[in-house]
Design a protein around this motif. Sequence first.
Motif, PDB file in Angstrom:
ATOM      1  N   GLY A   1       0.826  -1.213   0.000  1.00 49.14           N
ATOM      2  CA  GLY A   1       0.000   0.000   0.000  1.00 49.14           C
ATOM      3  C   GLY A   1       0.853   1.254   0.000  1.00 49.14           C
ATOM      4  O   GLY A   1       0.581   2.226  -0.723  1.00 49.14           O
ATOM      5  N   GLY A   2       1.918   1.230   0.793  1.00 48.45           N
ATOM      6  CA  GLY A   2       2.816   2.378   0.840  1.00 48.45           C
ATOM      7  C   GLY A   2       3.474   2.618  -0.508  1.00 48.45           C
ATOM      8  O   GLY A   2       3.609   3.762  -0.962  1.00 48.45           O
ATOM      9  N   MET A   3       3.869   1.525  -1.168  1.00 49.99           N
ATOM     10  CA  MET A   3       4.505   1.657  -2.481  1.00 49.99           C
ATOM     11  C   MET A   3       3.520   2.209  -3.503  1.00 49.99           C
ATOM     12  O   MET A   3       3.887   3.040  -4.347  1.00 49.99           O
ATOM     13  N   VAL A   4       2.309   1.772  -3.409  1.00 50.34           N
ATOM     14  CA  VAL A   4       1.268   2.281  -4.316  1.00 50.34           C
ATOM     15  C   VAL A   4       1.107   3.777  -4.131  1.00 50.34           C
ATOM     16  O   VAL A   4       0.982   4.544  -5.095  1.00 50.34           O
ATOM     17  N   ALA A   5       1.137   4.213  -2.875  1.00 48.85           N
ATOM     18  CA  ALA A   5       1.009   5.644  -2.595  1.00 48.85           C
ATOM     19  C   ALA A   5       2.180   6.411  -3.205  1.00 48.85           C
ATOM     20  O   ALA A   5       2.005   7.488  -3.794  1.00 48.85           O
ATOM     21  N   VAL A   6       3.388   5.846  -3.076  1.00 53.46           N
ATOM     22  CA  VAL A   6       4.575   6.499  -3.646  1.00 53.46           C
ATOM     23  C   VAL A   6       4.421   6.622  -5.167  1.00 53.46           C
ATOM     24  O   VAL A   6       4.684   7.665  -5.757  1.00 53.46           O
ATOM     25  N   VAL A   7       3.952   5.546  -5.794  1.00 56.99           N
ATOM     26  CA  VAL A   7       3.780   5.548  -7.245  1.00 56.99           C
ATOM     27  C   VAL A   7       2.719   6.569  -7.642  1.00 56.99           C
ATOM     28  O   VAL A   7       2.882   7.291  -8.639  1.00 56.99           O
ATOM     29  N   ALA A   8       1.660   6.643  -6.865  1.00 56.77           N
ATOM     30  CA  ALA A   8       0.584   7.583  -7.177  1.00 56.77           C
ATOM     31  C   ALA A   8       1.105   9.022  -7.159  1.00 56.77           C
ATOM     32  O   ALA A   8       0.821   9.825  -8.048  1.00 56.77           O
ATOM     33  N   VAL A   9       1.905   9.323  -6.134  1.00 54.79           N
ATOM     34  CA  VAL A   9       2.461  10.675  -6.038  1.00 54.79           C
ATOM     35  C   VAL A   9       3.402  10.938  -7.212  1.00 54.79           C
ATOM     36  O   VAL A   9       3.374  12.011  -7.829  1.00 54.79           O
ATOM     37  N   ALA A  10       4.219   9.925  -7.546  1.00 52.73           N
ATOM     38  CA  ALA A  10       5.184  10.104  -8.639  1.00 52.73           C
ATOM     39  C   ALA A  10       4.489  10.253  -9.976  1.00 52.73           C
ATOM     40  O   ALA A  10       5.017  10.880 -10.893  1.00 52.73           O
ATOM     41  N   SER A  11       3.307   9.650 -10.090  1.00 53.79           N
ATOM     42  CA  SER A  11       2.579   9.703 -11.367  1.00 53.79           C
ATOM     43  C   SER A  11       1.807  10.995 -11.527  1.00 53.79           C
ATOM     44  O   SER A  11       1.413  11.350 -12.645  1.00 53.79           O
ATOM     45  N   TRP A  12       1.575  11.683 -10.421  1.00 56.29           N
ATOM     46  CA  TRP A  12       0.630  12.795 -10.470  1.00 56.29           C
ATOM     47  C   TRP A  12       1.101  13.916 -11.394  1.00 56.29           C
ATOM     48  O   TRP A  12       0.323  14.437 -12.202  1.00 56.29           O
ATOM     49  N   ILE A  13       2.383  14.314 -11.261  1.00 55.43           N
ATOM     50  CA  ILE A  13       2.835  15.466 -12.069  1.00 55.43           C
ATOM     51  C   ILE A  13       2.788  15.171 -13.564  1.00 55.43           C
ATOM     52  O   ILE A  13       2.228  15.963 -14.341  1.00 55.43           O
ATOM     53  N   PRO A  14       3.346  14.038 -14.031  1.00 51.39           N
ATOM     54  CA  PRO A  14       3.233  13.763 -15.467  1.00 51.39           C
ATOM     55  C   PRO A  14       1.777  13.650 -15.910  1.00 51.39           C
ATOM     56  O   PRO A  14       1.429  14.091 -17.020  1.00 51.39           O
ATOM     57  N   ALA A  15       0.931  13.069 -15.053  1.00 52.89           N
ATOM     58  CA  ALA A  15      -0.478  12.932 -15.417  1.00 52.89           C
ATOM     59  C   ALA A  15      -1.118  14.310 -15.564  1.00 52.89           C
ATOM     60  O   ALA A  15      -1.886  14.571 -16.509  1.00 52.89           O
ATOM     61  N   TRP A  16      -0.789  15.192 -14.643  1.00 57.34           N
ATOM     62  CA  TRP A  16      -1.343  16.549 -14.706  1.00 57.34           C
ATOM     63  C   TRP A  16      -0.845  17.260 -15.951  1.00 57.34           C
ATOM     64  O   TRP A  16      -1.597  17.961 -16.629  1.00 57.34           O
ATOM     65  N   ARG A  17       0.437  17.065 -16.254  1.00 59.01           N
ATOM     66  CA  ARG A  17       1.014  17.698 -17.449  1.00 59.01           C
ATOM     67  C   ARG A  17       0.345  17.193 -18.718  1.00 59.01           C
ATOM     68  O   ARG A  17       0.166  17.951 -19.676  1.00 59.01           O
ATOM     69  N   ALA A  18      -0.012  15.919 -18.702  1.00 60.13           N
ATOM     70  CA  ALA A  18      -0.661  15.347 -19.889  1.00 60.13           C
ATOM     71  C   ALA A  18      -1.991  16.055 -20.178  1.00 60.13           C
ATOM     72  O   ALA A  18      -2.401  16.193 -21.339  1.00 60.13           O
ATOM     73  N   THR A  19      -2.650  16.518 -19.096  1.00 58.73           N
ATOM     74  CA  THR A  19      -3.932  17.194 -19.315  1.00 58.73           C
ATOM     75  C   THR A  19      -3.744  18.607 -19.854  1.00 58.73           C
ATOM     76  O   THR A  19      -4.700  19.245 -20.286  1.00 58.73           O
ATOM     77  N   ARG A  20      -2.509  19.124 -19.783  1.00 56.65           N
ATOM     78  CA  ARG A  20      -2.256  20.490 -20.237  1.00 56.65           C
ATOM     79  C   ARG A  20      -1.760  20.548 -21.684  1.00 56.65           C
ATOM     80  O   ARG A  20      -1.369  21.617 -22.152  1.00 56.65           O
ATOM     81  N   VAL A  21      -1.765  19.380 -22.372  1.00 62.85           N
ATOM     82  CA  VAL A  21      -1.267  19.375 -23.749  1.00 62.85           C
ATOM     83  C   VAL A  21      -2.190  20.203 -24.616  1.00 62.85           C
ATOM     84  O   VAL A  21      -3.408  19.984 -24.644  1.00 62.85           O
ATOM     85  N   ASP A  22      -1.583  21.125 -25.339  1.00 59.31           N
ATOM     86  CA  ASP A  22      -2.341  21.957 -26.268  1.00 59.31           C
ATOM     87  C   ASP A  22      -2.390  21.225 -27.611  1.00 59.31           C
ATOM     88  O   ASP A  22      -1.331  20.968 -28.208  1.00 59.31           O
ATOM     89  N   PRO A  23      -3.588  20.866 -28.076  1.00 58.31           N
ATOM     90  CA  PRO A  23      -3.665  20.087 -29.319  1.00 58.31           C
ATOM     91  C   PRO A  23      -2.953  20.773 -30.488  1.00 58.31           C
ATOM     92  O   PRO A  23      -2.277  20.125 -31.278  1.00 58.31           O
TER      93      PRO A  23
END
Lengths: 892, 125
Positions: free
Chosen positions: A863-885
Motif C-alpha cells: 500500500g505504501g509503495m502504491v502511494a509512492v507511485v501515485a504521487v510520482a505519477s501525479w505530475i506527469p499525469a497533470w502535465r498530460a492534461t495540459r497538452v495543447d492540441p
Amino acid sequence: MTSPGFPGQGLLHLLLRLHPREFRERHGEEMRRYLRDAWRADAAGRGPLAALRFWARMAGGTVRTALSQRLGLLARRLRSAAGREIAGASGGRGDVVRALRSLRRRPVFGVVVVLVLALGLGANTAVFSVLHAVVLTPLPYPGPDRIVRLYRTDLDAPGERNYLPAPAFLHYREHAGSFTVLAAFYDYDLQGADLTGGDRPERVEVVPAGAGYFRAVGTEPFLGRAFRRDEEREDARLAVVTHDIWRRYLEADPDAVGGTLVLDGVERTVVGVLPEGFRDPFHPEVDVWVPQDLVPGGYNHWDNYYLSAVGRLAPGVSVEEARAEIEALTRRQGELDSGAEDESGELVPLREVVVGEAGSMLWLLWGAVGLLLLVACVNVANLFIARALARSREMAIRSAVGGGRGHLVREILTESVVLSVVGALAGLGVGAALIRGLIAVAPPGVPRLDALGFGPTILVYGVALSLPAGLLFGLAPAVRAARIPVAEALGSGGRGRTEARRHARLRSALVIGEVAAALVLFIGAGVLVKSFHRIRSAELGIDAGGVTTFRVHLPDARYGEPADRIRFHEELQRRLEALPGVRAAGAIHALPVTGESWIWGTRPRYPDVRETEYYGANQRVVEGRYFEAVGLSLVQGRLLGAEDGPGDPRRVVVNRALAGRLFPGMSAVGRTVRIAGSDVRIVGVVEDAAVDPLGRTTEIVYHDHSQFGDNRNWELHQVVALRSGAGDVLPAARRIVGELDPRLVLFGARPLAEVVGRGVARERFTMLLLTAFAGVAALLAAVGIYGVLASVVSRRRPEFGVRVALGAMGRDVRRLVVREGARMAGAGALLGVPAALLLTRLLESVVHDVSVTDPWVFIASVGGMVAVVAVASWIPAWRATRVDPVEAFRAE
Amino acid sequence: MSETESDRAPEALLPLKPLEFSILLVLSREPSYGYEIVHRIEDRPAGGIHLAPGNLYHVLDRMVDDALIEEADASARPEGADGRRRYYAVTPFGRRVAELEAARLRAVVETAESLDLVPGAGRPE
C-alpha cells in the motif's frame, strides 16, 4: 628510495598518483619525505591503530586536495578546448572534453546522476566500512584464530553458555593437551576499582586474571612479567597495568616494576606493564589486571559457576578436536562431582565472542544497502537511456556527416565513466560523512568501532564498486543510441519512433525492477518496525520514567566490616529519600531488565519436598524503598523494611513467578526456603519484573542488604525516583556521598529508561537504518517512475492532443498516464513480494515476537509503495492534461 | 623562481586564509621546508599531524604564485639545512601582507574586547 621501517610504500605511491602529473613531478619527492617524517613522528612503533589513523588522515586530505586540483585542471582544459573545433579534436582527451561540454549544456542531468550515485555509493561504502572494521578486519592479536573461550553448558540446554566452577577449570588446565596455555579470568560481575594517586580518585576497570592469561591472548608485558600460578591467591597484592596507566600514574618510568598503585585503598605491587596499543579482547576498556584467586575452597567449589577461561590451541589442533577433548574431560568431571554429569564444555573462537551478534546485523545491513545501490544504479541507467534517446537526432546528424559509430559509442561511454568517477568521488565524501554519523548513533556493544576509519581498503572498495557500474549503465544506451537508423532519427518528429518505443519498454522494465527492490526494503523495514514496536510495548513490570540510577563502590580496605557497609547504605538511602523532589529512593545490586544473574539454589522447606530438590532462582539484594522507586507492586504480605535488620531473623520477598513455582496453589507468605546455607522466611510477594527488554520474567528472591550485607561486599545501584518536574538529583547525590565519605566516587549515572533502552539499542539501530534505506530506495523508485512517465507523456503528446481535440476530458487523459504508472507498480509488486518472502527470512535472528512473513506488514508495504507511485505519477499525469492540441500537431 | 614583488596591492590578498597566515609567520622567522613548516604550525597535537602533504604543497604553490613566498636559494637557507629539501622563504611582499593581516586581526580582537566578548589584556575574567 626505500626507507627501512616505513611501511605503506605502495599506499604512498597510490596517494601520490591521485595528484595531477605536473604536481607530482614538481613535489613528489618532497611529499614522500614529508610522509616519511610524519610517519616517524606520529605512527612508527605505536601499533596498528595509530598506523590506520595516520593513513586515514593522509588519504582523506589527499583525496580532497587531488579532487580539487583535477577539477581545476578540467575546468582550465575546458576553457581552452572551447576555442577548438570539434572535428579537429581527437583521442581520449577530446572525448573527455566533449563529454564535459555536453554535460555542461545539461547540468541538471549530470548533477542528478552524481547525486543518485553519491547516495547509493556513499551509503554502501559507509556500511561496508563498519562491516570491514567489525567483522572482516583480522583481530589485532597474534594468531587470533587459535584463541578460544571456554564455557560450561548444560546437556539439556546446549545453546546456553555458562561460566565455569573453579575446580572444573583447574581440572581442564591439568589434563587438556589441546592447548599451549589455558587461563582463567573473572568477568561475571565486574565492579572496577578506585585508583588513587592523582588529585582525585579515578574509576578504572579491573579484571582478575590467572597465570597465562596474557600469553593466551597473544601479548606479554614489555616491562616486568605476567602473573605466575603461585600468585593465583586472594592475598596476592599484585597488578599488571596498561601502557596508559603506566604513563599517567607511574610517570612512564622504565623502573616502574616493583612500584605500587593503590586500588580501592589496597596497595598493589606492579609486576608488569603491557605494550602500548594492547586492548583486552573481552573488555577493551580494562586498565588493570589483578591475580584471580584459584585456591580450592571458599567460593572455589563445584557449585559456584562464576569463572571464565581462555585458551590458545596447540599447533595442529583444530577447534573441533579441542572441543571433543573438553567434552571428554567434562564427562570425567562428572565422576568427581555429582552435578557435572549433566554438563558439557563449549569452545567458542575469539572472533565469534568479540563480534557476537553484531556480525549478523552488519551483514544484513550491507545486503540492504546493496539493494539500495542497485536501485540507484537502475535509476541512473534509466536516466542515461532517456538522455541517449534525446540525443539520437544529434547522433544521427553526426553519423550522417561522417562521425563513426564507434566514435559516438566511445563518447557516450566516456560521459558515463566521467559521471561515475565524479559520482564515486562524491560517494566517498558522502560515505566519510555517513561513517562519522554511524559511529555517533551506533548502539553500545558493537565492538571494534574504534578501528573504524576511511582507510585505503574502503577507498578501493568505493572505486571498485563505481567504475564498473559507470561502464555498465553507459554501455547499453550507448550501443542502442548509436544503432538508430539515420533516416528514422531524422524522420517525422526526429524522435525515432520505433526505437523510442523500445527504449520505453527497457526503461519500464528497469523501473519495475526498482519498484521490486524498493518494495523488498520497505517490507524488511516494516517487519523490523513491527518487531521493535512489540519490544517497546513489552510489559516490563516496572516504571522507569523519572528514575535515575548511579553507583558508589565501597572499597574493601575501608569497608571490610559488613556493619560499616550496612550503616553507609542505610544512611545514604535516608539522606537521598529526604531530598526535595525525590518520590522514593532505594538500591539493588543488579538492575532490572539487565539479564539473569546470581542464580543460586533456592530450596523450599516443607515436608513433602525432597531435600535435594533444587530450583535455581535469581538472587537480588535491595536496600531502602527500591520496590516503590521502580513501581513494583506488592501482591501479598509486606515489603522488606526497618523491621528486617541485621539482628532479626532472615527474611526475603519473592516475585510472583517464584511463588507460583515453589508453592503452587498456596500462599508463599510465611513459607521458608533455604538459600546459601541459611533458612529464610518469605514475608511478601511482588509482581514480576522483566529480566530482559522482551519482557521475559524468571524467579527472583529479594534480600534486604541490612541482613544480607555480611555475605559479601555488594555494589549497589542506587535507584532514585523523582516527582514530575523535579530537577537533576545528581549534584545533590554527589554532595551527600562526599559528606558521607569524601574519598568515594559516584559513577555510572544513567536514567533507568536508558538502562532499559540499551537492551534494545541494536534492534533500534538496525530498524532505523533499514527504514532509512527503504525511504531512500522508495524516493529513487519514485524518481524513476516519474522519469518514465514524463517521457511517456512527452512521446505521446500528439496522441493526447488528438484525444483532447476529440473531446476527451482531463481525467480521461490522466487516467491513461496513471494506469501506466499503476501497471509498473503492479508488476514491481508481483516481483517484489515473492522476493521479500524469501529475503525476509534473513531477519529471523533480529526480530522478536513477529513473523517475518507477517501478511499485514506485506499489505501495508505494498500500500505504501502504491502511494509512492501515485504521487510520482501525479505530475506527469497533470502535465498530460495540459497538452495543447495545436502545439502538439505543430511539433508533430 | 617567481618574482619577489607582486603587481597587486598587498591589501588585495586580505583576509589571508589561516593556513597561509600561519605559513608566513613560520617563514618570517627563518626559511624552512614542508614538514618542518607544518610541524611548527601544528605544534605536535595529540593526534599527530593532520595536514596531508598534497594540501600543503598546493597551498605553497599558490603562495609562490601570489609572490608571498619564494624558494630559498642556497645562500638564504639556514645553517645545517638539508641540501636535498626544497626550502621556502618569505618575500618582502609576503612580509608586508602578513603585517597587514596581523593588524587586521588585532583590530578584530580589539572590537571584540570593546564588546566584552573576550577579556581584555590586564582585565580580570
